[in-house]
Design a protein around this motif. Structure first.
Motif: not given
Length: 483
Positions: A108-109, A162, A293, A306, A315, A317, A342, A355, A358
């Protein structure tokens, strides 16, 4: 903590053998299930008995695969990830054959929101999130400029956020083909910090790009991050909040101050934040691990942000893109160049605040190429959008712009953020579901429209990704009376 991936560990050999033993158990389980079969035949059995991959297409695709199939592993570290962009120019991190299985680690970013829980002790994550006054483990973060004279927030300027592991090059995949991506597994990455053994953690940021940001009670704007935990030992199937904090200006190791969450991976200095430990008490959120993603490299530009999804996926989601689901993507470049990232522990439709939870995950995928020459007369013949198939449902994904990179011209990657709407995404979802019903089920337009009104559920996938999304879901049992 070494998991069979740290050559400098004094117990590396022991850890590596343990890792291989666990992988062999997983392999044998999958082999017994029949999932490792070729073509689309396994989808007809293990994935629910009714698929857009016809028996004839499954046989044609299987015939093109090598007799021997392999299992590949792609770890997540500073050498195997690309941060914030898709690119047809990237060197593949692994090459596989159609029909092969690949296990991909994803990070996860948002791990910088709590480094202690999501990075410390994990060699792969530590290499990616390394950031001192002298260097970054992964410098470029986004599709923006890498010239220090141009960028303002950091290399890549956060135009894309991401952490993507890959890309995976699938031999034989060419533009015009369809790549079938079966998600065989999706599991949370265990915390490597001994202090939190048996746990995994994720971050939910109610951020400045969230739908709520300009509509908060009292008119004051704020960003609030909530840290969640879940168990990796199988004892609990839910996530629960640990604490939250309001974002305050953070100065990164290069000296840039971030008054809002505007650049990925900024390490949060918690000596400046105020933690609220009394949050969402008694609330148990069922986890549904998935990949926010996941997709292929587009052909329209060398570096693509991204954040906005498009015709090659990305992405999207959609929380349904998890274990047991299959995605179909139109291939735009040689090798398809699949990347995954992601990862989410849970998310609701709309991803309203910006979000999900994450949370780093590891996924196992089987990738199958369906050649353009074999698609004639099949449900995949005219597929030019990402299609999701589960055991019981089909979902098409509509966006404000089906292919914004092509539709919005040279300034597409900036223009998309000001042009999206749910109305446009709904129109695109309607058109795609109409196309799906007419081409895969042979309905007339009038039949398709009637069915869509009474038997198809339209939902808001997300309103936070630049190119907003609406999905349309039709259950397979609607067609149970057909031959």
């Amino acid at each position: 903590m070494c998991q069979g991936d740290d050559l400098n560990c004094p117990h590396f050999k022991l850890h590596y053998e343990k890792f291989k033993e666990g992988l062999d158990i997983e392999r044998r389980s999958l082999l017994r299930s029949g999932v490792f079969a070729g073509g689309g035949a396994a989808a007809l059995g293990a994935f629910g008995g009714l698929s857009v991959v016809t028996p004839a297409l499954a046989q044609a695709s299987a015939a093109r695969q090598p007799a021997e199939r392999s299992w590949h592993t792609l770890s997540a570290n500073a050498d195997t990830v690309h941060w914030g962009y898709f690119s047809k120019t990237l060197k593949p991190r692994v090459e596989i054959n159609s029909g092969d299985i690949v296990t991909i680690e994803t990070l996860t970013h948002h791990a910088g929101d709590d480094l202690e829980r999501m990075v410390t002790g994990d060699p792969g994550a530590e290499s990616v999130f390394l950031w001192t006054k002298d260097k970054k483990g992964v410098d470029r973060r986004g599709a923006g400029s890498t010239d220090p004279k141009v960028y303002k927030k950091g290399s890549g300027d956060g135009q894309g956020v991401h952490i993507m592991t890959g890309p995976v090059f699938v031999r034989g995949a060419e533009p015009g083909d369809i790549l079938e991506v079966r998600i065989l597994d999706c599991v949370p990455r265990s915390c490597a910090n001994p202090q939190f053994k048996g746990k995994s953690f994720g971050s939910n940021a109610a951020a400045n790009w969230g739908f709520q940001y300009n509509d908060l009670l009292g008119g004051a704007k704020r960003e609030v991050v909530t840290i969640y935990q879940l168990e990796t030992t199988g004892g609990k199937n839910w996530a629960e909040a640990v604490y939250n904090f309001q974002w305050v200006p953070q100065t990164d190791p290069f000296g840039v101050t971030h008054t809002t969450i505007d650049y990925p991976g900024v390490p949060v200095d918690h000596s400046k934040t105020k933690r609220n430990n009394d949050v969402l008490k008694g609330v148990r959120l069922p986890i549904r691990p998935h990949f926010g993603t996941l997709g292929l490299a587009p052909s329209e530009a060398d570096f693509v942000d991204t954040i906005p999804p498009s015709y090659t996926g990305g992405n999207i989601d959609n929380w349904r893109i998890g274990k047991g689901a299959t995605m179909y993507y139109p291939v735009a470049v040689e090798g398809a160049l699949l990347s995954a990232g992601d990862p989410h522990a849970s998310q609701g439709d709309s991803e309203l605040c910006g979000t999900a939870i994450e949370c780093s995950m590891t996924g196992t995928f089987q990738l199958i190429v369906h050649k353009k020459a074999d698609l004639g007369g099949t449900p995949l013949e005219q597929l030019n959008y990402p299609l999701l198939e589960t055991q019981t449902e089909w979902l098409v994904h509509g966006f404000s712009f089906a292919n914004y990179l092509k539709e919005l011209g040279p300034e597409a990657q900036s223009a998309i953020y000001s042009k999206s709407s749910v109305d446009l995404a709904m129109r695109d979802a309607f058109r795609k579901m109409r196309h799906f019903l007419m081409t895969t089920k042979g309905l007339t337009e009038d039949e398709a429209i009637s069915l869509m009104s009474i038997g198809v559920d339209f939902g808001v996938t997300q309103v936070v990704d630049g190119n907003w999304g609406v999905h349309a879901l039709v259950r397979k049992d609607v067609f149970s009376g057909r031959a």
